[in-house]
Each structure stands twice: as C-alpha cells, then as structure tokens.
Scaffold this active site. Structure first.
Site, PDB file in Angstrom:
ATOM      1  N   PRO A   2     116.049  64.814  39.874  1.00  0.00           N
ATOM      2  CG  PRO A   2     115.659  65.790  37.926  1.00  0.00           C
ATOM      3  CD  PRO A   2     115.020  65.341  39.185  1.00  0.00           C
ATOM      4  CD  GLU A   3     120.748  64.076  44.112  1.00  0.00           C
ATOM      5  OE1 GLU A   3     121.830  64.757  44.337  1.00  0.00           O
ATOM      6  OE2 GLU A   3     120.399  63.348  44.895  1.00  0.00           O
ATOM      7  CE  LYS A  58     119.624  69.459  43.163  1.00  0.00           C
ATOM      8  NZ  LYS A  58     118.740  68.532  43.529  1.00  0.00           N
ATOM      9  NE  ARG A 277     114.960  64.831  50.910  1.00  0.00           N
ATOM     10  CZ  ARG A 277     115.680  65.409  50.073  1.00  0.00           C
ATOM     11  NH1 ARG A 277     115.905  66.527  50.340  1.00  0.00           N
ATOM     12  NH2 ARG A 277     116.031  65.008  48.875  1.00  0.00           N
TER      13      ARG A 277
END
Ligand SMILES: [Zn+2]
Length: 287
Positions: A2-3, A58, A277
């Site tokens: 989740p961002e 977040k 990444r």
C-alpha cells in the site's frame, strides 16, 4: 505494498465511519504482527471514543478521548475492512490495490462499534500497531521522518540543502523516508517520469528546474492518485469487485517494453533494478 494514496483513502473511510464512535469491544486473534501488539492494547482502546483520525506518511493516526494515540501501518499486505451490520454482503475492503477477497484466517484484530466492525487483515504480517500516551511521544516517533510532499517544508531550499553535492541517485532519495515521507516505489517511478528525470541521475546534477518539477509533480501525482482511488472505492462497491482499473492508470510502472504515453515521444519504457527496486523509465524523455 500500500502506498500513501491508498492509506489516505483508508483514512477517509475510517474518518467517515468511526469518528466520534466508541470502541465497544476488541478481539485480538494474533498479536504477532511486525512488532508484537502491546500487552495493554485492549485496555487502552476498549470503551474509548475516537475523537479524530488523521494520516502522516503511510501511518493512520487514531486519537482517543483519553489523549492516547493508536497508530498503525499496513506493511506489505495489510488491509482494513468495514463490515456493516445491516449490509453484510458488500465488499468490505476500503483499500484499492488489494483483492477484496481475503481469507478470514488473516483477520488479526477486530474492533466492534455499535453498527459496524473494523477488521485488520494482513497475510504477511508486516503491518503493526503502536500506542502513544501523549502527543509529544507521537511527535517524537515521527521526528525521524522527512516532510511529506504536501508540506511547505518540502521546498526548493530544502532540496538544495539535502541534495547539493550528493552522488546518491534521485530515485533513492525519493524513496528515502528521512528525505521525504510517503513516496513509495510506484510513485517514485511515476514522479520521475513526469519530471523527465532519469532515475539513476546523481542528485548533485539536478538543476533548479528539476527541483521545481520534483516539488510540483510529487504533489500532483499523489493527489491525482488519491482522487482516482476515491472514485475506485466508490465504484467497486457496486461493480462486484471488478478491481484493477487503478493500476491501468500508471504511466511507467509495470509498463516494461510498452510505448511511452507522451504524445510524439517514440521512446520505450525500460525496466532496471536500482537498489533492488524495480525502476521503470522512458528511454527517450528520461535520458
Ligand atoms: Zn517518452
């Protein structure tokens, strides 16, 4: 994972549904999240009214009437579900990346309110909850983080101060939460695409124009995602769980070997690893 935009949507859903409501009961099925749930967790939250719900980076921050704060982070796979008493069959996931059909065995904590319950589900258990007894302690905890892109502190002087003379590449800076809070891998890729900056560029080579673009597009990309996420949420409760349209809105993320979407650009989206990444960029407009 989740961002920030997803967390913002979760926050808005919780705000709408449980602000000013009292937690009537809590069932903890599994304390072993990323950090073990505090032993006084139930005692502190039980029978308390929620006076505010906010977000930093977040994290969701729940402000209780006893001046305690409960914060949580969804980790890699956490989701929040709202189950209404009189409407049991609706899709309950308030997030927008993850499938609404998540096995119940991963429901770790349930919070009961008068007419609904809030469920924390997390298959990989990288998410966590923390309790703070005062605002000062909460602020101390967040001290380690840099400003959000929405913060006035995220300005040209700040970028100059932090990036001048630095050889670390700009993509790694965008992912560094001490530099800027709340930008994850998906949006770091998208922001750099809009800025037309190569993700591998050494930060010391950024121009004043690049700084301005980074500030502008960091906000723009996250706000657009929040808006789209909000509409996805609205839609998916009445489209029987046809999810996934949100992902189609990305310009570079997971578009390897596809054509660049910028008009008149004949570039192709390339993929490479930067600090392990996945990094996506256009080989023409982000040279
Ligand atoms: Zn391009």
């Amino acid at each position: 994972m989740p961002e920030l935009p997803e967390i913002e949507i979760v926050k808005q859903s919780l705000y709408k549904n449980i602000k000013f409501k009292k937690i009537k009961k809590i069932i903890v099925k599994n304390r072993n999240l990323r950090f073990k749930l505090a032993s006084n967790f139930k005692n502190i939250l039980n029978n308390k009214k929620i006076v505010n719900i906010s977000r930093f980076s977040k994290y969701i921050i729940i402000n209780l009437e006893n001046s305690y704060f409960c914060i949580f982070h969804l980790g890699m796979s956490g989701t929040i579900h709202i189950v209404k008493k009189n409407n049991k069959n609706l899709i309950t996931n308030v997030s927008f990346y993850n499938s609404p059909l998540i096995p119940k065995k991963h429901n770790h904590i349930e919070f009961f309110f008068n007419n609904l319950k809030v469920i924390y589900n997390d298959p990989r258990r990288f998410g966590f909850f923390k309790i703070f007894s005062s605002q000062r302690k909460l602020f101390n905890y967040f001290n380690r983080y840099g400003p959000e892109p929405f913060d006035k502190k995220f300005n040209i002087n700040y970028l100059k101060k932090k990036l001048k003379g630095k050889s670390k590449n700009i993509k790694n800076y965008l992912l560094d939460q001490k530099f800027v809070s709340g930008i994850g891998n998906i949006y770091a890729n998208e922001i750099l695409f809009f800025c037309k900056i190569n993700p591998s560029l050494e930060s010391k080579k950024l121009s004043l124009e690049n700084y301005k673009k980074l500030i502008y597009y960091s906000k723009y990309i996250l706000i657009s995602a929040i808006k789209k996420g909000g509409s996805t949420i609205k839609n998916f409760t009445n489209t029987n769980g046809k999810l996934g349209s949100f992902q189609k809105n990305f310009n570079v993320y997971q578009r390897e070997n596809l054509k660049c979407l910028i008009k008149n650009c004949c570039g192709i989206i390339k993929k490479k690893k930067i600090s392990n990444r996945s990094t996506f960029y256009c080989n023409m407009c982000q040279k």
